[in-house]
Design a protein around this motif. Structure first.
Motif, PDB file in Angstrom:
ATOM      1  N   ILE A   8      73.669 -14.233  26.368  1.00  0.00           N
ATOM      2  CA  ILE A   8      73.635 -13.043  25.395  1.00  0.00           C
ATOM      3  C   ILE A   8      72.877 -12.146  26.292  1.00  0.00           C
ATOM      4  N   ALA A   9      72.684 -12.081  27.459  1.00  0.00           N
ATOM      5  CA  ALA A   9      71.814 -10.579  27.577  1.00  0.00           C
ATOM      6  C   ALA A   9      73.119 -10.124  29.328  1.00  0.00           C
ATOM      7  N   LEU A  10      73.731 -10.551  29.479  1.00  0.00           N
ATOM      8  CA  LEU A  10      74.894 -10.659  30.062  1.00  0.00           C
ATOM      9  C   LEU A  10      75.270 -10.307  29.505  1.00  0.00           C
ATOM     10  N   ALA A  11      76.098 -10.268  28.032  1.00  0.00           N
ATOM     11  CA  ALA A  11      77.055 -10.229  27.212  1.00  0.00           C
ATOM     12  C   ALA A  11      76.674  -8.390  26.691  1.00  0.00           C
ATOM     13  N   GLY A  28      74.987  -7.195  28.893  1.00  0.00           N
ATOM     14  CA  GLY A  28      74.734  -5.782  29.422  1.00  0.00           C
ATOM     15  C   GLY A  28      76.353  -5.254  30.052  1.00  0.00           C
ATOM     16  N   ALA A  29      76.966  -6.349  29.793  1.00  0.00           N
ATOM     17  CA  ALA A  29      78.911  -6.162  29.868  1.00  0.00           C
ATOM     18  C   ALA A  29      78.766  -4.710  28.372  1.00  0.00           C
ATOM     19  N   LEU A  30      78.587  -4.949  27.798  1.00  0.00           N
ATOM     20  CA  LEU A  30      78.778  -3.778  26.893  1.00  0.00           C
ATOM     21  C   LEU A  30      78.247  -2.744  27.317  1.00  0.00           C
ATOM     22  N   ALA A  31      76.768  -2.443  27.530  1.00  0.00           N
ATOM     23  CA  ALA A  31      76.578  -1.218  27.941  1.00  0.00           C
ATOM     24  C   ALA A  31      77.244  -0.403  29.154  1.00  0.00           C
ATOM     25  N   LEU A  32      77.398  -1.826  30.122  1.00  0.00           N
ATOM     26  CA  LEU A  32      78.891  -1.748  31.561  1.00  0.00           C
ATOM     27  C   LEU A  32      79.884  -0.796  30.790  1.00  0.00           C
ATOM     28  N   LEU A  33      80.030  -1.514  30.089  1.00  0.00           N
ATOM     29  CA  LEU A  33      81.706  -0.823  29.803  1.00  0.00           C
ATOM     30  C   LEU A  33      81.575   0.788  29.068  1.00  0.00           C
ATOM     31  N   PHE A  34      80.670   0.841  27.936  1.00  0.00           N
ATOM     32  CA  PHE A  34      80.522   1.899  27.266  1.00  0.00           C
ATOM     33  C   PHE A  34      80.365   3.043  27.877  1.00  0.00           C
ATOM     34  N   TYR A  35      79.198   2.820  29.030  1.00  0.00           N
ATOM     35  CA  TYR A  35      78.775   4.207  29.906  1.00  0.00           C
ATOM     36  C   TYR A  35      79.760   3.912  30.321  1.00  0.00           C
ATOM     37  N   VAL A  36      81.199   3.180  31.014  1.00  0.00           N
ATOM     38  CA  VAL A  36      82.362   3.434  31.980  1.00  0.00           C
ATOM     39  C   VAL A  36      83.215   4.451  30.493  1.00  0.00           C
ATOM     40  N   VAL A  37      83.403   3.741  29.574  1.00  0.00           N
ATOM     41  CA  VAL A  37      84.259   5.062  29.319  1.00  0.00           C
ATOM     42  C   VAL A  37      84.133   6.132  28.425  1.00  0.00           C
ATOM     43  N   THR A  38      82.206   5.692  28.035  1.00  0.00           N
ATOM     44  CA  THR A  38      82.038   7.623  28.058  1.00  0.00           C
ATOM     45  C   THR A  38      82.583   8.468  29.035  1.00  0.00           C
ATOM     46  N   ARG A  72      68.730 -23.502  24.790  1.00  0.00           N
ATOM     47  CA  ARG A  72      68.177 -21.603  24.278  1.00  0.00           C
ATOM     48  C   ARG A  72      68.069 -21.355  25.115  1.00  0.00           C
ATOM     49  N   ARG A  73      67.512 -21.533  26.236  1.00  0.00           N
ATOM     50  CA  ARG A  73      67.534 -20.424  27.310  1.00  0.00           C
ATOM     51  C   ARG A  73      68.772 -19.859  27.624  1.00  0.00           C
ATOM     52  N   SER A  74      70.009 -21.098  27.971  1.00  0.00           N
ATOM     53  CA  SER A  74      71.005 -20.534  28.114  1.00  0.00           C
ATOM     54  C   SER A  74      72.003 -19.621  27.327  1.00  0.00           C
ATOM     55  N   ARG A  75      71.402 -20.074  26.527  1.00  0.00           N
ATOM     56  CA  ARG A  75      72.182 -19.341  25.570  1.00  0.00           C
ATOM     57  C   ARG A  75      71.291 -17.210  25.760  1.00  0.00           C
ATOM     58  N   SER A  76      70.117 -17.536  25.362  1.00  0.00           N
ATOM     59  CA  SER A  76      70.191 -16.187  25.777  1.00  0.00           C
ATOM     60  C   SER A  76      70.417 -15.574  27.161  1.00  0.00           C
ATOM     61  N   ILE A  77      70.218 -16.290  27.684  1.00  0.00           N
ATOM     62  CA  ILE A  77      71.308 -15.835  29.003  1.00  0.00           C
ATOM     63  C   ILE A  77      72.586 -14.905  28.663  1.00  0.00           C
TER      64      ILE A  77
END
Lengths: 57, 321
Positions: free
Chosen positions: A29-32, A34-44, A22-27
């Motif tokens: 999901i958090a990384l994914a 975070g990566a999506l937030a960064l991607l959307f920021y750069v795209v913006t 469960r912990r590894s899945r949570s990590i």
């Protein structure tokens, strides 16, 4: 009124292995997310151009 | 009438927790649900579609679009595994997949695939344009509903028609960066579409007992191995000329010419071998050789286009009609 037994009485406690997974899945999901937030920021920035940063403070 | 399962299964509260035990899946199981190898092929062919389009789109937009196309492809894979879990459990090639092996529950795979599918389409629409997003949505629908749910278990033409789903990515890639679809990427669609039957039927010849056990009507199980061998050759005879079409449409240069002509002849030669060697170990080896080479052939065609258009190696042949 009948007493409803608490969740912990009916659901077996997670094993250490389940907690580890469960912990590894949570990590992951958090990384994914975070990566999506960064991607959307750069795209913006790319879509709006560098002028988006050029504003009076 | 028996009550619906959903009316018996609690959806919230302590009973729901008891009915849905904690997931046992590891991160690698969820990655496996995305079919990473298929995903990489989709990304690669979509990238070639983008490069061939020669659009002036910002590289960040192209990169982000490619990520969304990859996620959409992965979502299709997860939904396919959710639907096909029962037959996957019967085939040696697929029985170790996360759902039949019990590592991921079907409802988890359904939720995972649905969320990724909707998210990738929405994000591609916002990042690139709605033509590309519609194309991606249609591709996911085609792969999951038309191929997996309908064709796969009902007709021997399953992978012929279903092959369209795997052939769309170059057009999605072009649509994402240019907002349109051209004859060039339609030819790339045709190449993948015509490549699919020889590729999968070569595998089906080797794994026909697997498909028979699962009740999947693959061509060798329905029409027989010899009829399949003939159809493999016929499709390859159409595929090879289609493979050289970019030379005459002006978007394939010297590198592509060498790869497509030599590769096309090799595909025909291997298909003839499959037709000629019909029994025993040599027949299995011939089918395996064709299956293996077909992957190299398709990869080489697209890699040549990537090198010519992406790395500036394009040297026109002057065969443009």
């Amino acid at each position: 009124m009948a007493r409803v037994s608490p969740v912990r009485d009916r659901v077996p406690a997670p094993t250490p292995e389940e907690l580890k997974r469960r912990r590894s899945r949570s990590i992951a999901i958090a990384l994914a997310l975070g990566a999506l937030a960064l991607l959307f920021y750069v795209v913006t920035i790319a879509k709006m151009g560098p002028q988006v940063l050029n504003r009076p403070l | 009438m028996a009550p619906a399962l959903s009316s018996l299964t609690p959806t919230h509260g302590p009973d729901a927790l008891a009915a849905h035990p904690p997931s046992l899946g590891e991160v690698s199981d969820y990655i496996a649900l995305l079919k990473p190898r298929v995903m990489s092929l989709v990304v690669f062919t979509a990238l070639v579609g983008m490069v061939v389009a020669h659009s002036a789109v910002h590289p960040v937009i192209a990169f982000a679009s490619l990520i969304m196309i990859a996620i959409g492809a992965g979502a299709s894979g997860a939904l396919n595994m959710w639907w096909d879990a029962d037959i996957d459990a019967l085939m040696t090639r697929t029985r170790k997949r996360p759902i039949p092996d019990g590592r991921v529950r079907p409802d988890e795979a359904l939720a995972f695939g649905s969320i990724l599918a909707a998210g990738s389409v929405l994000a591609l629409g916002l990042i690139a344009n709605w033509l590309a997003a519609s194309f991606l949505a249609f591709t996911i629908f085609f792969y999951v509903a038309v191929y997996s749910m309908w064709l796969k278990r009902s007709t021997a033409q399953n992978i012929v028609i279903g092959g369209a789903a795997g052939a769309f990515p170059p057009m999605i890639g072009e649509a994402a960066v240019s907002g349109t679809v051209s004859l060039e990427t339609f030819v790339l669609f045709l190449i993948i579409f015509l490549w699919t039957p020889p590729h999968f039927w070569a595998l089906a010849l080797v794994k026909s007992s697997d498909y028979a056990r699962a009740g999947v009507p693959m061509m060798p199980n329905v029409a027989g191995a010899d009829a399949t061998r003939l159809q493999i050759l016929l499709y390859t005879l159409v595929l090879a000329p289609c493979g050289v079409a970019p030379l005459f449409l002006g978007f394939g240069g010297w590198v592509y010419a060498m790869v497509s002509i030599i590769g096309g002849f090799a595909m025909i030669a291997l298909s003839v071998q499959v037709l000629r060697l019909r029994t025993g170990e040599p027949a299995i080896r011939a089918a395996q050789h064709l299956f293996g080479f077909s992957i190299l052939y398709l990869f080489s065609l697209f890699a040549a286009l990537l090198a010519e258009h992406g790395l500036g190696l394009m040297r026109p042949l002057g065969w443009h009609v």
